[in-house]
Scaffold this motif. Structure first.
Motif, PDB file in Angstrom:
ATOM      1  N   THR A  82      69.819   1.586  74.963  1.00  0.00           N
ATOM      2  CA  THR A  82      70.896   0.660  74.605  1.00  0.00           C
ATOM      3  C   THR A  82      70.420  -0.791  74.502  1.00  0.00           C
ATOM      4  N   ILE A  83      69.112  -1.022  74.640  1.00  0.00           N
ATOM      5  CA  ILE A  83      68.609  -2.396  74.635  1.00  0.00           C
ATOM      6  C   ILE A  83      68.976  -3.117  73.345  1.00  0.00           C
ATOM      7  N   PHE A  84      68.826  -2.418  72.217  1.00  0.00           N
ATOM      8  CA  PHE A  84      69.098  -3.048  70.922  1.00  0.00           C
ATOM      9  C   PHE A  84      70.434  -2.597  70.338  1.00  0.00           C
ATOM     10  N   ASN A  85      71.301  -2.060  71.179  1.00  0.00           N
ATOM     11  CA  ASN A  85      72.617  -1.601  70.731  1.00  0.00           C
ATOM     12  C   ASN A  85      73.595  -2.765  70.826  1.00  0.00           C
ATOM     13  N   THR A  86      73.950  -3.342  69.695  1.00  0.00           N
ATOM     14  CA  THR A  86      74.827  -4.521  69.688  1.00  0.00           C
ATOM     15  C   THR A  86      76.272  -4.175  70.019  1.00  0.00           C
ATOM     16  N   SER A  87      76.604  -2.873  70.033  1.00  0.00           N
ATOM     17  CA  SER A  87      77.954  -2.501  70.426  1.00  0.00           C
ATOM     18  C   SER A  87      78.149  -2.563  71.933  1.00  0.00           C
ATOM     19  N   ASP A  88      77.046  -2.669  72.681  1.00  0.00           N
ATOM     20  CA  ASP A  88      77.120  -2.845  74.130  1.00  0.00           C
ATOM     21  C   ASP A  88      77.599  -4.267  74.404  1.00  0.00           C
ATOM     22  N   THR A  89      78.699  -4.391  75.133  1.00  0.00           N
ATOM     23  CA  THR A  89      79.291  -5.718  75.335  1.00  0.00           C
ATOM     24  C   THR A  89      78.367  -6.657  76.104  1.00  0.00           C
ATOM     25  N   SER A  90      77.532  -6.107  77.004  1.00  0.00           N
ATOM     26  CA  SER A  90      76.609  -6.968  77.743  1.00  0.00           C
ATOM     27  C   SER A  90      75.550  -7.560  76.824  1.00  0.00           C
ATOM     28  N   THR A  91      75.303  -6.906  75.692  1.00  0.00           N
ATOM     29  CA  THR A  91      74.374  -7.448  74.694  1.00  0.00           C
ATOM     30  C   THR A  91      75.093  -8.378  73.729  1.00  0.00           C
ATOM     31  N   SER A  92      76.215  -7.917  73.186  1.00  0.00           N
ATOM     32  CA  SER A  92      76.934  -8.710  72.186  1.00  0.00           C
ATOM     33  C   SER A  92      77.524  -9.982  72.764  1.00  0.00           C
ATOM     34  N   SER A  93      77.832  -9.988  74.072  1.00  0.00           N
ATOM     35  CA  SER A  93      78.419 -11.188  74.675  1.00  0.00           C
ATOM     36  C   SER A  93      77.445 -12.343  74.742  1.00  0.00           C
ATOM     37  N   ARG A  94      76.157 -12.076  74.582  1.00  0.00           N
ATOM     38  CA  ARG A  94      75.165 -13.148  74.640  1.00  0.00           C
ATOM     39  C   ARG A  94      75.152 -13.998  73.373  1.00  0.00           C
ATOM     40  N   PHE A  95      75.513 -13.429  72.261  1.00  0.00           N
ATOM     41  CA  PHE A  95      75.390 -14.166  70.999  1.00  0.00           C
ATOM     42  C   PHE A  95      76.271 -15.418  70.939  1.00  0.00           C
ATOM     43  N   PRO A  96      77.530 -15.386  71.398  1.00  0.00           N
ATOM     44  CA  PRO A  96      78.301 -16.646  71.442  1.00  0.00           C
ATOM     45  C   PRO A  96      77.655 -17.704  72.331  1.00  0.00           C
ATOM     46  N   LEU A  97      76.991 -17.248  73.420  1.00  0.00           N
ATOM     47  CA  LEU A  97      76.297 -18.199  74.294  1.00  0.00           C
ATOM     48  C   LEU A  97      75.144 -18.864  73.556  1.00  0.00           C
ATOM     49  N   TYR A  98      74.376 -18.061  72.809  1.00  0.00           N
ATOM     50  CA  TYR A  98      73.250 -18.616  72.062  1.00  0.00           C
ATOM     51  C   TYR A  98      73.735 -19.596  70.988  1.00  0.00           C
ATOM     52  N   ARG A  99      74.833 -19.228  70.308  1.00  0.00           N
ATOM     53  CA  ARG A  99      75.353 -20.114  69.257  1.00  0.00           C
ATOM     54  C   ARG A  99      75.853 -21.432  69.846  1.00  0.00           C
ATOM     55  N   ALA A 100      76.505 -21.373  71.001  1.00  0.00           N
ATOM     56  CA  ALA A 100      76.982 -22.602  71.639  1.00  0.00           C
ATOM     57  C   ALA A 100      75.816 -23.499  72.053  1.00  0.00           C
ATOM     58  N   ALA A 101      74.761 -22.881  72.628  1.00  0.00           N
ATOM     59  CA  ALA A 101      73.589 -23.658  73.034  1.00  0.00           C
ATOM     60  C   ALA A 101      72.896 -24.268  71.818  1.00  0.00           C
ATOM     61  N   ALA A 102      72.775 -23.498  70.738  1.00  0.00           N
ATOM     62  CA  ALA A 102      72.133 -24.021  69.525  1.00  0.00           C
ATOM     63  C   ALA A 102      72.940 -25.169  68.936  1.00  0.00           C
ATOM     64  N   ALA A 103      74.267 -25.045  68.945  1.00  0.00           N
ATOM     65  CA  ALA A 103      75.107 -26.123  68.422  1.00  0.00           C
ATOM     66  C   ALA A 103      74.970 -27.380  69.275  1.00  0.00           C
ATOM     67  N   PHE A 104      74.877 -27.212  70.576  1.00  0.00           N
ATOM     68  CA  PHE A 104      74.704 -28.379  71.443  1.00  0.00           C
ATOM     69  C   PHE A 104      73.355 -29.053  71.201  1.00  0.00           C
ATOM     70  N   LEU A 105      72.295 -28.258  71.066  1.00  0.00           N
ATOM     71  CA  LEU A 105      70.961 -28.817  70.868  1.00  0.00           C
ATOM     72  C   LEU A 105      70.837 -29.550  69.540  1.00  0.00           C
ATOM     73  N   GLN A 106      71.654 -29.211  68.578  1.00  0.00           N
ATOM     74  CA  GLN A 106      71.658 -29.964  67.326  1.00  0.00           C
ATOM     75  C   GLN A 106      72.182 -31.386  67.535  1.00  0.00           C
ATOM     76  N   GLN A 107      73.033 -31.556  68.536  1.00  0.00           N
ATOM     77  CA  GLN A 107      73.599 -32.873  68.798  1.00  0.00           C
ATOM     78  C   GLN A 107      72.773 -33.686  69.802  1.00  0.00           C
ATOM     79  N   ARG A 108      72.081 -33.002  70.727  1.00  0.00           N
ATOM     80  CA  ARG A 108      71.327 -33.712  71.772  1.00  0.00           C
ATOM     81  C   ARG A 108      70.008 -32.982  72.035  1.00  0.00           C
ATOM     82  N   PRO A 109      69.116 -32.947  71.043  1.00  0.00           N
ATOM     83  CA  PRO A 109      67.903 -32.128  71.178  1.00  0.00           C
ATOM     84  C   PRO A 109      66.838 -32.737  72.091  1.00  0.00           C
ATOM     85  N   VAL A 110      66.741 -34.025  72.186  1.00  0.00           N
ATOM     86  CA  VAL A 110      65.641 -34.664  72.900  1.00  0.00           C
ATOM     87  C   VAL A 110      65.922 -34.771  74.382  1.00  0.00           C
TER      88      VAL A 110
END
Length: 537
Positions: free
Chosen positions: A366-394
């Motif tokens: 199930t490591i690469f199974n995106t239907s697993d909620t413990s896996t899919s729930s990480r993607f919003p976290l990554y998107r939020a972090a990436a959006a923040f780093l675009q505003q304050r990268p340094v």
């Protein structure tokens, strides 16, 4: 030979072991020696050795970078070393003035005997910290313990002329990362939220400097490996005890739609099964190193039990990122220890996969199974972090997950189902906290440690205990870096301390290996002793 001795020999020769098992073993060995499997494995091993020794990786590892060469004698290294060693320098002057008084004082001699065993104090502290249940843990304990050990380290150098707390072997990258953590507090968007995290980082810095500076012998290093293995055994046994008692399935840790047959995940002395898996990932390679370097039967038994129970507890955590990290740690360990065993290791790994329980094997799938909620729930976290780093990268948000969480909340960047706790990725989290320079210095520091460790273990003068300590520490760190791509290992300050404790073990081993190397080179280059007649002439 006495009649009794002849009788004993005859008994052994006529035993089942010799009459049945020994011939069977010789028959199997002869068949294997000329089998197709043996030829294939020998061919793979030969090809691996040729590719490895002629590879670009070995070339990079064998070169000394400009920064590495310049760091020990640089002004910055000397100034920082002087600043953190000021109390020791003053104590050395005090001892020089009143040496007779100190040496004839019973109290002073007892005090010297205690403070000069600072690595042993660290070992006991780690055992106590690792064996405390989560509900009884307080992060102030680790800060107070290592602050006390740091004071002991100052006094330990009191009657050692020239002793200084060592930053040379900590390396320029990790010193730079320490500097960025200090800078990330006043530069934080929320300094009040960042302050307590600064104390966590200071605790880890103290741990690294103490061990690198005070571990002065292979015996002290082996003792640290022994106590680490003991800690692993205690927490692993408790994890197995939890499984025997039964663990309720926690829906926040398990997607029952994908892992319906999976039992509850053990947590050990920690509040989270993933956290327990990360701790096991960091300590199992160190225990394997102790098992392979200790010469006492009691030590080997301790190492074997700690590794065995640790692997059992690791399986019971069902922590996929930690499993993958431990697999990489095993590969790195074998490469640094004996690269000829890689083909055999592949075979053992394949056999081990076939023998895994169904629930563990299904969890791996199930490591690469995106239907697993413990896996899919990480993607919003990554998107939020990436959006923040675009505003304050340094600069990032500031030190600590609280500052990052508050910044992302204020900017309304997280749009997942649950709330934002941390980035679930150590690289994104460190970047968000300490900025781009902090991320580069952190990754550079761990890779620099791995590079220096690889150079140390391949040196012919390297002692077995030192070599295995470095191998265990480096393999655990690199496994942790891989695990950190899917988990934030430092979410719990206690795990952060364990990470840097393992790093300190590796650096202390690298320092001892460097001392052995210089001593060996000095002996080889020393002029031969001339006969007395030569001088009389």
């Amino acid at each position: 030979m006495t009649e009794k001795g002849v009788t004993a020999v005859e008994v052994v020769r006529s035993s089942v072991l010799c009459t049945w098992l020994a011939p069977l073993w010789h028959w199997l060995r002869e068949r294997y020696e000329y089998s197709l499997l043996a030829k294939i494995l020998r061919g793979i091993a030969l090809g691996w050795r040729r590719a490895y020794h002629g590879s670009a990786v070995v070339g990079v590892l064998s070169r000394e970078g400009v920064l590495t060469r310049a760091w020990p004698e640089s002004v910055l290294c000397r100034v920082l070393t002087f600043l953190i060693s000021i109390p020791t320098i003053l104590l050395q002057k005090l001892y020089a003035v009143g040496q007779d008084v100190f040496e004839h004082s019973v109290f002073a001699r007892i005090a010297f005997a205690v403070v000069e065993q600072t690595p042993l104090a660290v070992a006991w502290i780690m055992v106590l910290f690792l064996a405390l249940p989560f509900e009884r843990w307080n992060n102030a304990y680790s800060f107070a313990g290592f602050a006390l050990c740091f004071v002991m380290a100052w006094f330990a150098g009191m009657r050692k002329p020239g002793f200084r707390l060592d930053l040379k072997f900590v390396g320029p990258w990790l010193v730079a990362f320490a500097g960025m953590t200090f800078a990330a507090w006043p530069l934080s968007a929320y300094p009040s939220l960042s302050f307590r995290f600064l104390l966590y980082y200071i605790t880890c810095m103290l741990c690294v400097v103490i061990l690198v500076s005070t571990v002065e012998s292979r015996e002290q290093l082996e003792r640290l490996l022994c106590f680490t293995s003991l800690s692993l055994l205690i927490m692993s046994l408790y994890g197995i005890y939890q499984r025997i008692q039964g663990v309720e399935v926690n829906l926040s840790y398990v997607d029952v739609n994908v892992n319906g047959d999976m039992p509850g995940r053990v947590m050990g002395f920690f509040d989270n099964p993933n956290t327990f898996g990360e701790v096991l990932l960091l300590l199992i390679p160190v225990a394997v190193a102790y098992l392979l370097c200790t010469k006492s039967w009691l030590g080997r038994l301790l190492g074997l039990l700690s590794v065995g129970t640790g692997c059992m507890a690791m399986a019971m955590t069902y922590s996929r990122a930690s499993w993958v990290g431990l697999a990489l740690a095993a590969v790195v360990f074998v490469i640094l220890w004996n690269s000829k065993l890689i083909p055999l290791g592949i075979v053992v790994a394949l056999v081990g996969l076939a023998l895994l329980p169904d629930t563990v094997f299904h969890r791996i799938l199930t490591i690469f199974n995106t239907s697993d909620t413990s896996t899919s729930s990480r993607f919003p976290l990554y998107r939020a972090a990436a959006a923040f780093l675009q505003q304050r990268p340094v600069l990032g948000a500031g030190l600590g997950s609280d500052a990052v969480r508050q910044s992302i909340s204020d900017l309304n960047l997280f749009h997942g189902k649950d709330h934002f706790v941390h980035c679930h990725n150590i690289y994104l989290q460190v970047w968000c906290e300490t900025g781009l320079v902090g991320l580069i210095s952190f990754v550079g520091g761990i890779l620099w440690t791995a590079k220096q460790g690889a150079k140390a273990v391949f040196h012919k003068q390297c002692d077995l205990v030192v070599r295995m300590a470095v191998i265990g520490g480096v393999s655990a760190l690199l496994g942790g870096l891989l695990c950190g791509m899917a988990d934030y290992l430092w979410n719990y300050p206690r795990v952060m301390l364990i990470f840097w404790f393992v790093c300190a073990l590796a650096l202390a081993g690298i320092r001892l290996a460097g001392q052995e190397s210089r001593a060996g080179e000095a002996e080889e280059t020393a002029p031969a002793q001339q006969p007395e007649e030569y001088y009389s002439e």
